[in-house]
Design an enzyme around this catalytic site. Structure first.
Site, PDB file in Angstrom:
ATOM      1  N   LYS A 209       0.789  -1.259  -0.047  1.00  0.00           N
ATOM      2  CA  LYS A 209       0.002  -0.052   0.089  1.00  0.00           C
ATOM      3  C   LYS A 209       0.954   1.395   0.023  1.00  0.00           C
ATOM      4  O   LYS A 209       0.592   2.400  -0.903  1.00  0.00           O
ATOM      5  CB  LYS A 209      -0.896   0.069   1.118  1.00  0.00           C
ATOM      6  CG  LYS A 209      -1.726   1.093   1.052  1.00  0.00           C
ATOM      7  CD  LYS A 209      -2.839   1.108   2.530  1.00  0.00           C
ATOM      8  CE  LYS A 209      -3.438   2.659   2.527  1.00  0.00           C
ATOM      9  NZ  LYS A 209      -4.584   2.407   3.416  1.00  0.00           N
ATOM     10  N   GLU A 215      10.627  -4.770   3.994  1.00  0.00           N
ATOM     11  CA  GLU A 215      10.791  -6.218   3.708  1.00  0.00           C
ATOM     12  C   GLU A 215      10.449  -6.238   2.074  1.00  0.00           C
ATOM     13  O   GLU A 215      11.153  -7.140   1.569  1.00  0.00           O
ATOM     14  CB  GLU A 215       9.641  -7.036   4.425  1.00  0.00           C
ATOM     15  CG  GLU A 215      10.036  -7.545   5.984  1.00  0.00           C
ATOM     16  CD  GLU A 215       9.479  -6.231   6.729  1.00  0.00           C
ATOM     17  OE1 GLU A 215       9.242  -5.074   6.378  1.00  0.00           O
ATOM     18  OE2 GLU A 215       9.208  -6.673   8.091  1.00  0.00           O
ATOM     19  N   GLY A 268      -4.805  -1.706   4.432  1.00  0.00           N
ATOM     20  CA  GLY A 268      -3.990  -3.113   4.169  1.00  0.00           C
ATOM     21  C   GLY A 268      -4.969  -4.079   4.470  1.00  0.00           C
ATOM     22  O   GLY A 268      -4.954  -5.192   3.640  1.00  0.00           O
ATOM     23  N   ARG A 269      -5.414  -4.659   5.667  1.00  0.00           N
ATOM     24  CA  ARG A 269      -5.904  -5.933   5.969  1.00  0.00           C
ATOM     25  C   ARG A 269      -7.187  -5.935   5.669  1.00  0.00           C
ATOM     26  O   ARG A 269      -8.177  -6.752   5.654  1.00  0.00           O
ATOM     27  CB  ARG A 269      -5.888  -6.086   7.603  1.00  0.00           C
ATOM     28  CG  ARG A 269      -6.274  -5.067   8.423  1.00  0.00           C
ATOM     29  CD  ARG A 269      -6.073  -5.103   9.973  1.00  0.00           C
ATOM     30  NE  ARG A 269      -6.421  -3.865  10.581  1.00  0.00           N
ATOM     31  CZ  ARG A 269      -5.522  -2.798  10.695  1.00  0.00           C
ATOM     32  NH1 ARG A 269      -4.554  -2.648  10.193  1.00  0.00           N
ATOM     33  NH2 ARG A 269      -6.154  -1.753  11.468  1.00  0.00           N
ATOM     34  N   GLU A 354      -4.865  -6.666  14.776  1.00  0.00           N
ATOM     35  CA  GLU A 354      -4.369  -5.618  14.253  1.00  0.00           C
ATOM     36  C   GLU A 354      -5.401  -4.541  14.234  1.00  0.00           C
ATOM     37  O   GLU A 354      -5.307  -3.440  14.516  1.00  0.00           O
ATOM     38  CB  GLU A 354      -3.640  -5.776  13.126  1.00  0.00           C
ATOM     39  CG  GLU A 354      -2.737  -4.599  12.669  1.00  0.00           C
ATOM     40  CD  GLU A 354      -1.785  -4.662  11.419  1.00  0.00           C
ATOM     41  OE1 GLU A 354      -2.696  -4.543  10.442  1.00  0.00           O
ATOM     42  OE2 GLU A 354      -0.741  -4.888  11.236  1.00  0.00           O
ATOM     43  N   HIS A 385      -5.053 -33.404  16.957  1.00  0.00           N
ATOM     44  CA  HIS A 385      -3.923 -34.439  17.397  1.00  0.00           C
ATOM     45  C   HIS A 385      -2.918 -33.541  18.116  1.00  0.00           C
ATOM     46  O   HIS A 385      -1.641 -34.020  18.436  1.00  0.00           O
ATOM     47  CB  HIS A 385      -3.191 -35.158  16.297  1.00  0.00           C
ATOM     48  CG  HIS A 385      -4.335 -36.038  15.862  1.00  0.00           C
ATOM     49  ND1 HIS A 385      -4.837 -37.357  16.380  1.00  0.00           N
ATOM     50  CD2 HIS A 385      -5.246 -35.761  14.747  1.00  0.00           C
ATOM     51  CE1 HIS A 385      -5.591 -37.917  15.771  1.00  0.00           C
ATOM     52  NE2 HIS A 385      -6.074 -37.043  14.730  1.00  0.00           N
ATOM     53  N   LYS A 509       9.209  -0.693  13.890  1.00  0.00           N
ATOM     54  CA  LYS A 509       9.950  -0.567  12.521  1.00  0.00           C
ATOM     55  C   LYS A 509      11.024   0.537  12.754  1.00  0.00           C
ATOM     56  O   LYS A 509      11.914   0.469  12.084  1.00  0.00           O
ATOM     57  CB  LYS A 509       8.824  -0.024  11.828  1.00  0.00           C
ATOM     58  CG  LYS A 509       7.943  -1.123  11.281  1.00  0.00           C
ATOM     59  CD  LYS A 509       7.159  -0.627  10.130  1.00  0.00           C
ATOM     60  CE  LYS A 509       5.599  -1.362  10.081  1.00  0.00           C
ATOM     61  NZ  LYS A 509       4.743  -0.702   9.247  1.00  0.00           N
TER      62      LYS A 509
HETATM   63  O1  F6P Z   1       3.231  -2.891   9.843  1.00  0.00           O
HETATM   64  C1  F6P Z   1       1.805  -3.118   9.754  1.00  0.00           C
HETATM   65  C2  F6P Z   1       1.504  -2.950   8.079  1.00  0.00           C
HETATM   66  O2  F6P Z   1       1.207  -1.748   7.947  1.00  0.00           O
HETATM   67  C3  F6P Z   1       0.015  -3.737   7.970  1.00  0.00           C
HETATM   68  O3  F6P Z   1      -0.900  -3.200   8.509  1.00  0.00           O
HETATM   69  C4  F6P Z   1       0.222  -4.006   6.690  1.00  0.00           C
HETATM   70  O4  F6P Z   1      -0.910  -4.846   5.957  1.00  0.00           O
HETATM   71  C5  F6P Z   1       1.634  -4.482   6.129  1.00  0.00           C
HETATM   72  O5  F6P Z   1       2.286  -3.702   7.316  1.00  0.00           O
HETATM   73  C6  F6P Z   1       1.913  -3.943   4.922  1.00  0.00           C
HETATM   74  O6  F6P Z   1       2.220  -2.767   4.559  1.00  0.00           O
HETATM   75  P1  F6P Z   1       2.364  -2.159   3.090  1.00  0.00           P
HETATM   76  O7  F6P Z   1       1.140  -2.744   2.386  1.00  0.00           O
HETATM   77  O8  F6P Z   1       2.243  -0.743   3.162  1.00  0.00           O
HETATM   78  O9  F6P Z   1       3.512  -2.925   2.655  1.00  0.00           O
END
Ligand code: F6P
Length: 545
Positions: A209, A215, A268-269, A354, A385, A509
């Site tokens: 987003k 990452e 995002g979620r 979240e 199990h 972060k």
């Molecule tokens: O760090 C949490 C978060 O912001 C989530 O809410 C989101 O889904 C994820 O990181 C990824 O963020 P982005 O889509 O900006 O890479």
């Protein structure tokens, strides 16, 4: 934990007292007794929705509980808050944003007064971009000398969990492109995935987003290098980006014609309904993806129009809230008795924790109640199990949820019957338990010691909800996920929190960006944020290694 300052009162004293009193009675009488007293209980507390049947009769639900929560809802203006949410008010107040993912599944926005009409245009535009990019990629795939066999979907959290779930749930068995999802910065995963792919037959879709998530950017860069090592001269030409900030993707080096954007009012979620799911759509097809959206839109309609007493989103959130606040429940478990839903728990874990794992109310004052329980679970029958021992005989009460599919999409009927038999039996056992009298009768001739007999006692009366899908269709999956989204919204309204920001992840972060240079050789310093002695000691150890 001490939380300073005075909370705003969200749960009034009279509602709190009524719920405390009811919880006391409920704990003393139990669920089995409720069944004994009411032979219509199953009918009264089961609901048939288009795509699924939901049975909450094996919980502590009662008319009295519903009526207290209906009164609570009137006190907190629940219906107005729902209208503000669906109408596009800026209910994400800390980020000054509307929360309009529902618009993506019903672009005509039937029956809802939108506060800002521009959102309609934005929704239509993002859908058009999504479809156009879909066709463009499909066209390119057809022209490629080497057919595409793999898509690497690079994204983390909300930028991948939903897409992975949709892909796994709806791909069927006969699909020609596999999707690898990579989110983690841990290159063990990246190296593993790349070892299964070849540059000539792989497509990369970077989803973020913000397009600033470290990452995602680092993984994309390493994949680009790998493409070069495979003899691809300009790897970024084969990279696509899905983002709400196209300028960032362009700055990263993705060509504007390979970027598809979505509006910033899609959290995002909550973004599985958007072009974030491009990779899954490329495999399952647009038609199925549309059905998925329509299933969600049906649930939206139910959530918006059904009276609270028969609104499954509201009632389920009510139970979550009741258990968390008045039964001291700390966690809720979800078990999918369908392998294709193996990523559902991860998806719901982010969605609920979240969104509602917060200790501040909307005005910044501390919450006056418990918020999100831990959401966890797994796939039946595997979990039977492992963790089910604790569900049946552990010292914590864990309300659990069983999701089953009546008709499978394979023809090994005997497997499916056994799967369903197991799921149903677990819900029955959680309720029934086993008392000493039964144990004495059943094991009369077994010569068991008293201790061995007592070890077999199950208290029972452990609440569970069962959701039975007729079939795992795109429609049913859409309705199911929308149901959970609205349930999450309702809980957030009960607790008076902003379910749509995620400030709690920011500090970690920021600190990581301060630790990183120290790991690559800069002197260890106490940063302005102040690293504690334990972290500094660990840093020294890592550096030594
Ligand atoms: O760090 C949490 C978060 O912001 C989530 O809410 C989101 O889904 C994820 O990181 C990824 O963020 P982005 O889509 O900006 O890479």
């Amino acid at each position: 934990m001490t939380i300073h300052s005075t909370p705003t009162v969200s749960l009034s004293a009279s509602i709190r007292q009524s719920l405390e009193a009811l919880a006391l009675t409920d704990q003393n009488t139990g669920i089995k007794e409720k069944f004994r007293l009411d032979d219509q209980r199953v009918t009264r507390f089961s609901m048939n929705f288009d795509q699924f049947h939901i049975d909450v009769s094996k919980t502590h639900i009662s008319d009295e509980l519903v009526s207290i929560y209906t009164a609570f809802s009137a006190e907190i203006d629940f219906s107005d808050k729902r209208a503000l949410f669906l109408g596009g008010a800026k209910i994400n107040n800390s980020e000054d944003r509307a929360v309009l993912h529902t618009l993506l599944r019903d672009p005509l926005n039937q029956g809802i007064d939108l506060i800002d009409q521009r959102a309609l245009k934005q929704a239509a535009q993002s859908k058009a971009e999504f479809i156009s990019q879909y066709h463009q990629i499909k066209g390119k795939l057809d022209q490629r000398e080497t057919p595409i066999k793999d898509i690497i979907h690079v994204g983390i959290g909300g930028s991948s969990l939903g897409t992975q779930l949709v892909f796994e749930a709806l791909k069927g068995f006969d699909y020609s492109i596999n999707i690898h999802f990579i989110g983690n910065i841990d290159a063990h995963q990246l190296v593993d995935i790349l070892s299964q792919c070849s540059g000539a037959s792989t497509l990369v879709i970077g989803v973020s987003k913000t397009f600033t998530t470290s990452e995602t950017l680092k993984n994309l860069t390493s994949i680009a290098r790998w493409f070069e090592s495979q003899g691809v001269a300009k790897p970024l030409e084969y990279f696509y980006a899905v983002t709400a900030t196209p300028a960032q993707a362009q700055a990263y080096g993705i060509s504007p014609s390979n970027i598809v954007s979505f509006p910033t009012w899609v959290g995002g979620r909550y973004s599985v309904w958007s072009s974030v799911s491009l990779s899954a759509a490329l495999v399952i097809g647009l038609e199925k993806f549309e059905e998925f959206l329509l299933g969600a839109a049906d649930m939206d309609k139910h959530f918006n129009t059904a009276p609270l007493g028969s609104n499954i989103c509201f009632l389920s959130a009510m139970l979550d809230h009741y258990y968390t606040n008045f039964f001291e429940v700390k966690s809720r478990a979800i078990f999918a008795y369908d392998y294709r839903l193996r990523s559902l728990v991860d998806y719901l874990q982010q969605l609920e924790t979240e969104s509602n794992g917060k200790d501040r109310q909307r005005d910044g004052s501390p919450v006056d109640q418990q918020t999100s329980p831990v959401v966890w679970g797994g796939v039946g029958t595997d979990v039977q199990h492992s963790v089910f021992q604790m569900l049946h005989q552990g010292t914590s009460l864990i309300p659990s949820e069983f999701i089953m599919t009546r008709t499978p999409d394979h023809d090994l009927t005997d497997h499916h019957q056994e799967l369903l038999a197991n799921g149903l039996a677990q819900t029955a056992a959680l309720l029934a338990g086993q008392d000493l009298e039964t144990i004495n009768r059943v094991h009369a001739d077994d010569g068991l010691s008293e201790a061995a007999k007592k070890a077999k006692i199950f208290s029972g009366d452990r609440p569970s909800t069962t959701i039975l899908l007729e079939r795992l269709t795109p429609n049913a999956l859409g309705a199911l996920l929308s149901f959970y989204e609205h349930r999450t919204f309702c809980f957030g309204v009960f607790a008076n929190i902003n379910s749509y920001d995620q400030m709690g992840v920011e500090l970690g972060k920021r600190l990581a960006t301060q630790v990183k240079p120290m790991l690559s050789g800069e002197p260890i310093q106490k940063s302005a944020e102040g690293f504690d002695p334990s972290t500094l000691n660990l840093l020294t150890k890592v550096l030594k290694a």
